[in-house]
Design an enzyme around this catalytic site. Structure first.
Site, PDB file in Angstrom:
ATOM      1  N   LEU A  85      36.115  44.457  36.034  1.00 23.85           N
ATOM      2  CA  LEU A  85      34.955  45.073  35.380  1.00 23.85           C
ATOM      3  C   LEU A  85      34.859  46.562  35.721  1.00 23.85           C
ATOM      4  O   LEU A  85      34.561  47.386  34.853  1.00 23.85           O
ATOM      5  CB  LEU A  85      33.670  44.353  35.798  1.00 23.85           C
ATOM      6  CG  LEU A  85      33.594  42.844  35.496  1.00 23.85           C
ATOM      7  CD1 LEU A  85      32.223  42.290  35.869  1.00 23.85           C
ATOM      8  CD2 LEU A  85      33.900  42.560  34.028  1.00 23.85           C
ATOM      9  N   ASP A  89      37.957  52.049  45.917  1.00 16.49           N
ATOM     10  CA  ASP A  89      38.444  50.672  46.104  1.00 16.49           C
ATOM     11  C   ASP A  89      39.273  50.588  47.375  1.00 16.49           C
ATOM     12  O   ASP A  89      39.729  51.614  47.893  1.00 16.49           O
ATOM     13  CB  ASP A  89      39.291  50.249  44.877  1.00 16.49           C
ATOM     14  CG  ASP A  89      39.259  48.742  44.648  1.00 16.49           C
ATOM     15  OD1 ASP A  89      39.770  48.000  45.497  1.00 16.49           O
ATOM     16  OD2 ASP A  89      38.734  48.289  43.613  1.00 16.49           O
ATOM     17  N   ASP A 131      36.282  51.449  51.537  1.00 15.22           N
ATOM     18  CA  ASP A 131      35.877  50.080  51.869  1.00 15.22           C
ATOM     19  C   ASP A 131      34.358  50.106  51.920  1.00 15.22           C
ATOM     20  O   ASP A 131      33.767  50.773  52.790  1.00 15.22           O
ATOM     21  CB  ASP A 131      36.466  49.687  53.228  1.00 15.22           C
ATOM     22  CG  ASP A 131      36.076  48.272  53.630  1.00 15.22           C
ATOM     23  OD1 ASP A 131      35.092  47.723  53.080  1.00 15.22           O
ATOM     24  OD2 ASP A 131      36.747  47.721  54.509  1.00 15.22           O
ATOM     25  N   VAL A 132      33.712  49.390  51.021  1.00 15.66           N
ATOM     26  CA  VAL A 132      32.253  49.501  50.914  1.00 15.66           C
ATOM     27  C   VAL A 132      31.521  48.981  52.150  1.00 15.66           C
ATOM     28  O   VAL A 132      30.328  49.241  52.321  1.00 15.66           O
ATOM     29  CB  VAL A 132      31.703  48.804  49.641  1.00 15.66           C
ATOM     30  CG1 VAL A 132      32.173  49.509  48.381  1.00 15.66           C
ATOM     31  CG2 VAL A 132      32.029  47.322  49.623  1.00 15.66           C
ATOM     32  N   CYS A 185      30.798  47.760  41.487  1.00 12.03           N
ATOM     33  CA  CYS A 185      31.543  46.581  41.012  1.00 12.03           C
ATOM     34  C   CYS A 185      32.365  45.924  42.118  1.00 12.03           C
ATOM     35  O   CYS A 185      32.965  44.879  41.886  1.00 12.03           O
ATOM     36  CB  CYS A 185      32.475  46.963  39.860  1.00 12.03           C
ATOM     37  SG  CYS A 185      31.613  47.307  38.316  1.00 12.03           S
ATOM     38  N   SER A 193      25.208  38.616  39.134  1.00 13.47           N
ATOM     39  CA  SER A 193      25.937  37.490  38.542  1.00 13.47           C
ATOM     40  C   SER A 193      24.893  36.481  38.095  1.00 13.47           C
ATOM     41  O   SER A 193      23.803  36.409  38.674  1.00 13.47           O
ATOM     42  CB  SER A 193      26.846  36.832  39.582  1.00 13.47           C
ATOM     43  OG  SER A 193      27.267  35.554  39.137  1.00 13.47           O
ATOM     44  N   TYR A 253      27.697  33.706  47.864  1.00 17.41           N
ATOM     45  CA  TYR A 253      27.827  34.569  46.672  1.00 17.41           C
ATOM     46  C   TYR A 253      26.475  34.706  45.969  1.00 17.41           C
ATOM     47  O   TYR A 253      26.017  35.814  45.665  1.00 17.41           O
ATOM     48  CB  TYR A 253      28.867  33.952  45.732  1.00 17.41           C
ATOM     49  CG  TYR A 253      29.219  34.796  44.536  1.00 17.41           C
ATOM     50  CD1 TYR A 253      29.969  35.954  44.684  1.00 17.41           C
ATOM     51  CD2 TYR A 253      28.816  34.431  43.256  1.00 17.41           C
ATOM     52  CE1 TYR A 253      30.306  36.728  43.581  1.00 17.41           C
ATOM     53  CE2 TYR A 253      29.151  35.186  42.154  1.00 17.41           C
ATOM     54  CZ  TYR A 253      29.899  36.342  42.311  1.00 17.41           C
ATOM     55  OH  TYR A 253      30.234  37.111  41.222  1.00 17.41           O
ATOM     56  N   LYS A 308      24.145  38.053  45.346  1.00 14.06           N
ATOM     57  CA  LYS A 308      23.863  38.517  43.980  1.00 14.06           C
ATOM     58  C   LYS A 308      22.362  38.551  43.718  1.00 14.06           C
ATOM     59  O   LYS A 308      21.857  39.438  43.026  1.00 14.06           O
ATOM     60  CB  LYS A 308      24.604  37.643  42.970  1.00 14.06           C
ATOM     61  CG  LYS A 308      26.126  37.768  43.071  1.00 14.06           C
ATOM     62  CD  LYS A 308      26.576  39.223  42.973  1.00 14.06           C
ATOM     63  CE  LYS A 308      28.072  39.384  42.957  1.00 14.06           C
ATOM     64  NZ  LYS A 308      28.480  40.790  42.800  1.00 14.06           N
TER      65      LYS A 308
HETATM   66  N1  LIG Z   1      34.548  38.181  36.589  1.00  9.36           N
HETATM   67  C1  LIG Z   1      33.428  37.508  36.502  1.00  9.36           C
HETATM   68  O1  LIG Z   1      33.343  36.456  35.833  1.00  9.36           O
HETATM   69  C2  LIG Z   1      32.194  37.984  37.213  1.00  9.36           C
HETATM   70  C3  LIG Z   1      30.992  37.334  36.931  1.00  9.36           C
HETATM   71  C4  LIG Z   1      29.837  37.750  37.551  1.00  9.36           C
HETATM   72  C5  LIG Z   1      29.885  38.802  38.444  1.00  9.36           C
HETATM   73  N2  LIG Z   1      31.055  39.406  38.704  1.00  9.36           N
HETATM   74  C6  LIG Z   1      31.035  40.507  39.681  1.00  9.36           C
HETATM   75  O2  LIG Z   1      31.615  41.645  39.090  1.00  9.36           O
HETATM   76  C7  LIG Z   1      32.173  42.478  40.105  1.00  9.36           C
HETATM   77  C8  LIG Z   1      33.602  42.815  39.708  1.00  9.36           C
HETATM   78  O3  LIG Z   1      34.350  41.624  39.701  1.00  9.36           O
HETATM   79  P1  LIG Z   1      35.718  41.466  38.892  1.00  9.36           P
HETATM   80  O4  LIG Z   1      35.646  40.204  38.165  1.00  9.36           O
HETATM   81  O5  LIG Z   1      36.030  42.735  38.197  1.00  9.36           O
HETATM   82  O6  LIG Z   1      36.702  41.203  40.136  1.00  9.36           O
HETATM   83  P2  LIG Z   1      38.031  41.914  40.602  1.00  9.36           P
HETATM   84  O7  LIG Z   1      38.494  41.120  41.766  1.00  9.36           O
HETATM   85  O8  LIG Z   1      38.931  42.170  39.453  1.00  9.36           O
HETATM   86  O9  LIG Z   1      37.501  43.338  41.120  1.00  9.36           O
HETATM   87  C9  LIG Z   1      36.793  43.495  42.311  1.00  9.36           C
HETATM   88  C10 LIG Z   1      37.272  44.759  42.978  1.00  9.36           C
HETATM   89  O10 LIG Z   1      36.504  44.945  44.166  1.00  9.36           O
HETATM   90  C11 LIG Z   1      37.374  45.451  45.145  1.00  9.36           C
HETATM   91  N3  LIG Z   1      36.853  45.215  46.480  1.00  9.36           N
HETATM   92  C12 LIG Z   1      36.766  44.038  47.151  1.00  9.36           C
HETATM   93  N4  LIG Z   1      36.298  44.247  48.385  1.00  9.36           N
HETATM   94  C13 LIG Z   1      36.082  45.590  48.497  1.00  9.36           C
HETATM   95  C14 LIG Z   1      35.609  46.430  49.545  1.00  9.36           C
HETATM   96  N5  LIG Z   1      35.277  45.932  50.740  1.00  9.36           N
HETATM   97  N6  LIG Z   1      35.495  47.756  49.311  1.00  9.36           N
HETATM   98  C15 LIG Z   1      35.855  48.266  48.110  1.00  9.36           C
HETATM   99  N7  LIG Z   1      36.317  47.528  47.086  1.00  9.36           N
HETATM  100  C16 LIG Z   1      36.432  46.201  47.292  1.00  9.36           C
HETATM  101  C17 LIG Z   1      38.691  44.703  44.912  1.00  9.36           C
HETATM  102  O11 LIG Z   1      39.772  45.349  45.541  1.00  9.36           O
HETATM  103  C18 LIG Z   1      38.768  44.691  43.406  1.00  9.36           C
HETATM  104  O12 LIG Z   1      39.467  45.811  42.927  1.00  9.36           O
HETATM  105  C19 LIG Z   1      32.059  41.675  41.407  1.00  9.36           C
HETATM  106  O13 LIG Z   1      30.918  42.123  42.115  1.00  9.36           O
HETATM  107  C20 LIG Z   1      31.843  40.255  40.938  1.00  9.36           C
HETATM  108  O14 LIG Z   1      31.129  39.488  41.873  1.00  9.36           O
HETATM  109  C21 LIG Z   1      32.230  39.022  38.117  1.00  9.36           C
END
Ligand SMILES: NC(=O)c1ccc[n+]([C@@H]2O[C@H](COP(=O)([O-])OP(=O)(O)OC[C@H]3O[C@@H](n4cnc5c(N)ncnc54)[C@H](O)[C@@H]3O)[C@@H](O)[C@H]2O)c1
Length: 255
Positions: free
Chosen positions: A17, A36, A59-60, A86, A148, A161, A165
């Site tokens: 996302l 990231d 790293d967040v 994200c 989420s 989780y 959220k």
């Molecule tokens: N994909 C879905 O269906 C969905 C649904 C609801 C919510 N979300 C939320 O959307 C957001 C993005 O998810 P996505 O699906 O794109 O996942 P994704 O795994 O493709 O992307 C998540 C990114 O976060 C980065 N990340 C993880 N830990 C980190 C840290 N400590 N510091 C910095 N970066 C870090 C990862 O390296 C990755 O690039 C997340 O918060 C997820 O919970 C996703």
């Protein structure tokens, strides 16, 4: 805010996302820093996006590191008016799991990334945004959280989780109220199920079954549709202090 004027940081911008948001910002003529922990993927993504994008390791969970990364992005972009959170992990685990009760350390790790990490990015960004020259309506900036639907209908195994959220949703109104005096908005988006690397780890059967549970359109969401909502929030200054579900009307079942 006009999309072409965007100077944004996107945490988790190397994938899914966050990457879709970065792509859209650049397509609109704005500038973006991908924050990231995935250095190689982040660098490659930024390079593919061209001169309006850069990657900054971040790293967040590292409070000082986030501050430094956001400051570096601000300097490289020549300003900052949007922060999109994200970065996140799924963190699946049961209260009473197969290997015993949930470890407090596990819960704390999910909180550190998904919830406290969002706070770190918000405060580093807001600190810089407050000094921006106000635009139309006195606007200086915008903070967006990624929640989420699990915040509302957490499934079995989503305790940590869902808690994080719900936490990022709970933070939005008090932040919006506090930062109103600076013209900084805060919003959250609660996605349903989107086709990103986070979901790609599931079997094709599970992905198909999840897609079929979405009333309409009956499929997984596309990351570009998430980015589309980010842009709509950017454009509409009346959107403030609330959470928008982006889910095709899905209501998650217990499991
Ligand atoms: N994909 C879905 O269906 C969905 C649904 C609801 C919510 N979300 C939320 O959307 C957001 C993005 O998810 P996505 O699906 O794109 O996942 P994704 O795994 O493709 O992307 C998540 C990114 O976060 C980065 N990340 C993880 N830990 C980190 C840290 N400590 N510091 C910095 N970066 C870090 C990862 O390296 C990755 O690039 C997340 O918060 C997820 O919970 C996703």
């Amino acid at each position: 805010m006009l999309p072409a004027d965007l100077k944004a940081v996107v945490s988790g911008g190397a994938s899914g996302l966050g990457l879709a948001v970065a792509e859209r910002i650049v397509a609109e003529g704005g500038r973006v820093a991908l924050l990231d922990v995935q250095d190689e993927a982040g660098r490659q993504a930024a390079a593919a996006l061209g001169s309006h994008a850069l990657f900054v390791h971040c790293d967040v969970t590292d409070e000082a590191g986030v501050d430094g990364a956001v400051r570096a992005a601000h300097a490289a972009l020549g300003g900052l008016n949007l922060a999109v959170n994200c970065a996140g992990i799924v963190g699946a685990g049961k209260l009473l799991g197969r290997d015993g009760p949930m470890a407090g350390e596990f819960f704390a790790r999910v909180v550190a990334i998904n919830l406290t990490g969002t706070l770190h990015v918000d405060k580093a960004a807001a600190q810089l945004m407050q000094a921006n020259t106000p635009g139309a309506d006195g606007e200086r900036g915008l903070l967006i959280h990624t929640a989420s639907v699990a915040a509302y209908e957490g499934q079995i195994g989503q305790i940590a989780y869902a808690a994080t959220k719900a936490g990022v949703i709970g933070m939005v109104l008090p932040i919006a109220r506090e930062l109103a005096r600076y013209g900084i908005r805060a919003m959250a988006i609660a996605p349903g199920i989107f086709a990103t690397p986070m979901v790609a780890g599931m079997t094709p059967e599970l992905q198909a079954s999840l897609g079929a549970q979405v009333p309409f359109p009956s499929r997984l969401g596309r990351p570009a549709e998430y980015a589309e909502l980010v842009l709509a929030i950017v454009r509409n200054p009346m959107l403030n202090g609330t959470t928008i579900r982006l889910d095709g009307a899905i209501r998650m079942q217990p499991k």
